[in-house]
Design an enzyme around this catalytic site. Structure first.
Site, PDB file in Angstrom:
ATOM      1  N   GLU A 142      53.956 -10.728 -52.140  1.00 29.77           N
ATOM      2  CA  GLU A 142      53.140 -11.907 -51.833  1.00 29.77           C
ATOM      3  C   GLU A 142      51.670 -11.496 -51.750  1.00 29.77           C
ATOM      4  O   GLU A 142      51.260 -10.800 -50.821  1.00 29.77           O
ATOM      5  CB  GLU A 142      53.575 -12.542 -50.507  1.00 29.77           C
ATOM      6  CG  GLU A 142      52.725 -13.736 -50.108  1.00 29.77           C
ATOM      7  CD  GLU A 142      53.007 -14.238 -48.706  1.00 29.77           C
ATOM      8  OE1 GLU A 142      52.098 -14.844 -48.097  1.00 29.77           O
ATOM      9  OE2 GLU A 142      54.129 -14.017 -48.187  1.00 29.77           O
ATOM     10  N   ARG A 174      43.348 -14.565 -49.853  1.00 29.92           N
ATOM     11  CA  ARG A 174      42.346 -14.383 -48.793  1.00 29.92           C
ATOM     12  C   ARG A 174      41.145 -13.589 -49.270  1.00 29.92           C
ATOM     13  O   ARG A 174      40.206 -13.367 -48.501  1.00 29.92           O
ATOM     14  CB  ARG A 174      42.968 -13.663 -47.582  1.00 29.92           C
ATOM     15  CG  ARG A 174      44.110 -14.412 -46.932  1.00 29.92           C
ATOM     16  CD  ARG A 174      44.606 -13.672 -45.698  1.00 29.92           C
ATOM     17  NE  ARG A 174      45.909 -14.160 -45.281  1.00 29.92           N
ATOM     18  CZ  ARG A 174      46.604 -13.651 -44.273  1.00 29.92           C
ATOM     19  NH1 ARG A 174      46.112 -12.615 -43.600  1.00 29.92           N
ATOM     20  NH2 ARG A 174      47.784 -14.144 -43.953  1.00 29.92           N
ATOM     21  N   LYS A 207      58.855 -20.667 -44.198  1.00 30.94           N
ATOM     22  CA  LYS A 207      58.257 -19.517 -43.524  1.00 30.94           C
ATOM     23  C   LYS A 207      57.989 -19.939 -42.080  1.00 30.94           C
ATOM     24  O   LYS A 207      57.312 -20.940 -41.839  1.00 30.94           O
ATOM     25  CB  LYS A 207      56.951 -19.119 -44.213  1.00 30.94           C
ATOM     26  CG  LYS A 207      56.220 -17.994 -43.492  1.00 30.94           C
ATOM     27  CD  LYS A 207      55.059 -17.453 -44.313  1.00 30.94           C
ATOM     28  CE  LYS A 207      53.812 -18.279 -44.190  1.00 30.94           C
ATOM     29  NZ  LYS A 207      52.613 -17.548 -44.667  1.00 30.94           N
TER      30      LYS A 207
END
Length: 206
Positions: free
Chosen positions: A44, A48, A131
């Site tokens: 993943e 960011r 999640k």
């Protein structure tokens, strides 16, 4: 090797999904190769950093890697990630516009939830895999157990504050298919160090 076409298959590929924050695209391929060599194929890449889209493209070149985008918060992020070749999408939360767009795209989608209301909104969209985020700040294992009680049909990937020491406790829950962890690729770690951490993480599911 092509990516599994549904999110449960992806979640079951390995017990830990590395959550990667990569600033330098040059680090992408060596990092992915080390993680895959250690047994963690599902990667993943969080959106960011300015480098994230290029990192996804470069990690996609690594044989065996299943590369997805994390920290996807809107349709613009979703479109950029899919254009870069992301094979699954992870979001920190769930909004109806993002959820609908992800479902329409057909990409395997793992939205973040923290409350029963968010989980119910996901169920209303036909989603059953979530999640649990941020896992520790949200009350840890007792909080997730409390959510699982009325929503036993749902499967989870707890992420946020999970460590190598606590990961096995999360993975012991029947409704937890995997956990997300940033510890497997710490900043400044060598390729060999990352491979060793990945091997240790991959063994947690055995």
């Amino acid at each position: 090797m092509s990516a599994p076409d549904n999110i449960e298959e992806i979640m079951l590929t390995a017990p830990v999904i590395p959550v990667l924050v990569v600033d330098d695209p040059a680090e992408a391929r060596p990092m992915a190769e080390a993680l895959v060599a250690g047994g963690l194929r599902v990667l993943e890449v969080t959106l960011r950093t300015d480098a994230a889209i290029e990192v996804i493209k470069r990690m996609n070149l690594v044989p065996g890697a299943i590369v997805g985008a994390g920290t996807v918060t809107n349709q613009k992020d979703l479109d950029a990630a899919l254009s870069a070749g992301a094979e699954f999408i992870v979001s920190p939360g769930l909004t109806e516009p993002l959820g609908r767009a992800a479902i329409k795209s057909g990409v395997p989608f793992l939205p973040g939830i923290a409350t029963a209301g968010e989980l119910m909104a996901g169920l209303d969209m036909g989603l059953k895999h979530f999640k649990f985020f941020p896992a520790m700040a949200n009350g840890g294992i007792p909080a997730l157990k409390a959510l699982i009680a009325p929503f036993g049909q749902c499967k989870f990937c707890p992420t946020g504050g999970i460590t190598p020491e606590t990961a096995p406790d999360w993975l012991a829950l029947d409704n937890v298919l995997c956990v997300g962890g940033s510890w497997v690729a710490p900043k400044g770690a060598s390729r060999e160090e990352i491979r060793k951490l990945a091997e240790e993480a991959a063994e947690m599911g055995q």
